[in-house]
Design a protein around this motif. Structure first.
Motif, PDB file in Angstrom:
ATOM      1  N   ILE A 271      -0.884  -6.794 -10.437  1.00 14.20           N
ATOM      2  CA  ILE A 271      -1.332  -7.977 -11.158  1.00 14.20           C
ATOM      3  C   ILE A 271      -2.464  -8.605 -10.358  1.00 14.20           C
ATOM      4  O   ILE A 271      -2.265  -9.009  -9.207  1.00 14.20           O
ATOM      5  CB  ILE A 271      -0.182  -8.978 -11.357  1.00 14.20           C
TER       6      ILE A 271
ATOM      7  N   TYR B 197      11.003  -1.410 -16.823  1.00 16.40           N
ATOM      8  CA  TYR B 197      10.021  -1.943 -15.897  1.00 16.40           C
ATOM      9  C   TYR B 197      10.719  -2.867 -14.911  1.00 16.40           C
ATOM     10  O   TYR B 197      11.780  -3.418 -15.180  1.00 16.40           O
ATOM     11  CB  TYR B 197       8.887  -2.670 -16.623  1.00 16.40           C
ATOM     12  N   GLU B 198      10.106  -3.009 -13.744  1.00 19.20           N
ATOM     13  CA  GLU B 198      10.570  -3.963 -12.757  1.00 19.20           C
ATOM     14  C   GLU B 198       9.355  -4.467 -11.998  1.00 19.20           C
ATOM     15  O   GLU B 198       8.290  -3.854 -12.042  1.00 19.20           O
ATOM     16  CB  GLU B 198      11.589  -3.333 -11.809  1.00 19.20           C
ATOM     17  N   MET B 199       9.526  -5.590 -11.336  1.00 18.18           N
ATOM     18  CA  MET B 199       8.437  -6.159 -10.557  1.00 18.18           C
ATOM     19  C   MET B 199       8.848  -6.283  -9.104  1.00 18.18           C
ATOM     20  O   MET B 199       9.972  -6.681  -8.805  1.00 18.18           O
ATOM     21  CB  MET B 199       8.042  -7.522 -11.116  1.00 18.18           C
TER      22      MET B 199
ATOM     23  N   ASN C 160       3.514  -8.460  -6.586  1.00 18.16           N
ATOM     24  CA  ASN C 160       2.474  -8.390  -7.613  1.00 18.16           C
ATOM     25  C   ASN C 160       2.365  -7.000  -8.229  1.00 18.16           C
ATOM     26  O   ASN C 160       1.351  -6.688  -8.855  1.00 18.16           O
ATOM     27  CB  ASN C 160       1.117  -8.787  -7.023  1.00 18.16           C
ATOM     28  N   THR C 161       3.367  -6.172  -8.054  1.00 25.11           N
ATOM     29  CA  THR C 161       3.338  -4.818  -8.602  1.00 25.11           C
ATOM     30  C   THR C 161       4.334  -4.681  -9.746  1.00 25.11           C
ATOM     31  O   THR C 161       5.492  -5.071  -9.624  1.00 25.11           O
ATOM     32  CB  THR C 161       3.686  -3.782  -7.508  1.00 25.11           C
ATOM     33  N   VAL C 162       3.855  -4.158 -10.869  1.00 25.22           N
ATOM     34  CA  VAL C 162       4.712  -3.852 -12.014  1.00 25.22           C
ATOM     35  C   VAL C 162       4.960  -2.349 -11.977  1.00 25.22           C
ATOM     36  O   VAL C 162       4.026  -1.555 -11.943  1.00 25.22           O
ATOM     37  CB  VAL C 162       4.042  -4.237 -13.350  1.00 25.22           C
TER      38      VAL C 162
ATOM     39  N   LEU D  39       6.559   0.764 -13.936  1.00 22.46           N
ATOM     40  CA  LEU D  39       7.087   1.300 -15.190  1.00 22.46           C
ATOM     41  C   LEU D  39       7.705   2.652 -14.873  1.00 22.46           C
ATOM     42  O   LEU D  39       7.043   3.527 -14.306  1.00 22.46           O
ATOM     43  CB  LEU D  39       5.971   1.471 -16.221  1.00 22.46           C
TER      44      LEU D  39
ATOM     45  N   ILE E  37      -4.742  -6.686 -15.069  1.00 18.84           N
ATOM     46  CA  ILE E  37      -3.877  -5.842 -14.249  1.00 18.84           C
ATOM     47  C   ILE E  37      -4.652  -4.576 -13.878  1.00 18.84           C
ATOM     48  O   ILE E  37      -5.521  -4.126 -14.623  1.00 18.84           O
ATOM     49  CB  ILE E  37      -2.548  -5.489 -14.951  1.00 18.84           C
TER      50      ILE E  37
END
Length: 62
Positions: free
Chosen positions: A37, A11-13, A16-18, A20, A43
């Motif tokens: 988020i 995962y990375e950010m 405000n977006t995660v 996967l 979420i």
């Protein structure tokens, strides 16, 4: 969503977006799931608009 924890991923950010990222599979054909988020307890799964809420107990998200 995912039937089991069998797909390798990371995962990375970005803001405000995660993001996967998984090995592509029948459950995740494009290999990517995105969440936005909304706040510390919610979420949004961007592809279908479902909101996952943080809960206490045996599960983290509902």
């Amino acid at each position: 969503m995912l039937t089991d924890i069998i797909w390798r991923g990371k995962y990375e950010m970005e803001g405000n977006t995660v993001i996967l990222t998984f090995e592509p599979s029948y459950e995740i054909p494009d290999g990517e799931i995105l969440f936005e988020i909304l706040n510390p307890a919610k979420i949004l799964k961007t592809d279908n608009g479902t909101v996952w809420k943080k809960i206490s107990g045996n599960s983290i998200w509902k």
